[in-house]
Scaffold this active site. Sequence first.
Site, PDB file in Angstrom:
ATOM      1  N   SER A 190      24.203  23.465 -42.300  1.00  0.00           N
ATOM      2  CA  SER A 190      25.642  23.631 -42.520  1.00  0.00           C
ATOM      3  C   SER A 190      26.502  23.078 -41.394  1.00  0.00           C
ATOM      4  CB  SER A 190      25.973  25.114 -42.733  1.00  0.00           C
ATOM      5  OG  SER A 190      25.683  25.500 -44.062  1.00  0.00           O
ATOM      6  N   LYS A 217      28.986  20.414 -42.194  1.00  0.00           N
ATOM      7  CA  LYS A 217      30.338  20.718 -42.668  1.00  0.00           C
ATOM      8  C   LYS A 217      31.399  20.387 -41.618  1.00  0.00           C
ATOM      9  CE  LYS A 217      29.158  24.369 -46.009  1.00  0.00           C
ATOM     10  NZ  LYS A 217      27.744  24.710 -45.771  1.00  0.00           N
ATOM     11  N   SER A 276      31.534  29.260 -44.614  1.00  0.00           N
ATOM     12  CA  SER A 276      30.506  28.234 -44.769  1.00  0.00           C
ATOM     13  C   SER A 276      30.165  28.011 -46.238  1.00  0.00           C
ATOM     14  CB  SER A 276      29.233  28.606 -43.986  1.00  0.00           C
ATOM     15  OG  SER A 276      28.373  27.501 -43.867  1.00  0.00           O
TER      16      SER A 276
END
Length: 413
Positions: free
Chosen positions: A76, A79, A141
């Site tokens: 993640s 991102k 997230s």
Amino acid sequence: MRVTATTGAGRALARRAAALALAAFLGAQLAASDARAQAAQNPAFQTLAPHAILIDADTGAVLFEKGADEPFSPASMAKLMTVEVLFDEMRKGKLGPDTEFTISENAWRRGGAGGGGSSMFAQLNSKVKLPDLLRGIVVQSGNDAAIAAAEGVAGTEDNFAQIMNRHAKEIGLERSTFRNATGYSAPDQKVTARDMARLAIHLIEAYPENYKLFAEREFTWNKIRQQNRNPLLALDIGADGLKTGYLEESGYGLTGSAVQNGQRLVLVVSGLKTARDRAAESRKLIEWGFRAFEARQVFNAGETVAEAETFGGEKGRVPLVTRKPVRLMLPRGNSDRLVARATYQGPLTAPVEEGREVGRLKVTRGEQVVLDMPLYTAEAVPAGTMTQRALDAAMEVGTGWFRQALSRITSKS
């Protein structure tokens, strides 16, 4: 005080050696034992993370690194690049607070609760305004939010990944490739700790107002309240960002930042076995960085640190400056030899505009880079008269002829 300036060919322009200039300023001893030099390059700090880096954001000085250029899956933490693209679109006026994004079936199925990863829990076919979508990505997230953002900006996630990679190249991420907006596992989606630290510093410096989102501790959407997954935010260490990540293939990772007494450190860790290890190692690294180093200012912002030769201009040289104060992050009590060089591709062809980035100022201690900053021209150099340009041209032709002659002599030998 000046530092040694060299062109790409290595020609010295300033006569005072940088090591002497820095030593005189800092009152440091140039001679240091091999043991002290080795200790400086390998600080008395260890981490469980197979990939780690700690950087002073203002100077670019690397305080610690371990496997910093080895590729790994970002999870993640990818991102962060998704958010960078959105911030850039906002800066260009292409996105605004009232821009709405539709949660498509693809975003809902792959990124929603049924996808098995973190989610904003946005409803199918619902519309989410940009400020909420950003919080869904940054704080929660949310994979659904990231996919919706990609589709809203570029039509498809594949198209959006192309934008991510273009931005990555512009920022200077040399060893990173992005394939999706979420960080989901993809065969060739890889980053390095050094690149992620560069991305974090870029977000902090280029988008200071938007960066504040990373410090928000919680966000509620669809009546579901979620805490920010960054464990450093709950600690009293000055943390204000950025992003965690986890995949089975890459372990637990974190790109984080903290400020104490006006100094900002950025860290990246990856490959840890548990979330607890991630939190503990990140905190240990940040606290060690603030404790083990001290800043020494060498030049003020805008102060001339070197000169570059010009070609065909009214002046033969132009001063080079930095836009930030030049500070060195030094291990406390250490007096190892420092070497500074200002490098550029030159001579610079006139006219030369003021404020143009033309080179880098680098300070090293042994093989460790303790400072790396861009250099800018301090003033404009207009094109010279025909006579001046003719003289410069003759000088350059003569120099080139000499190099060619020397090459021929060398090859015959």
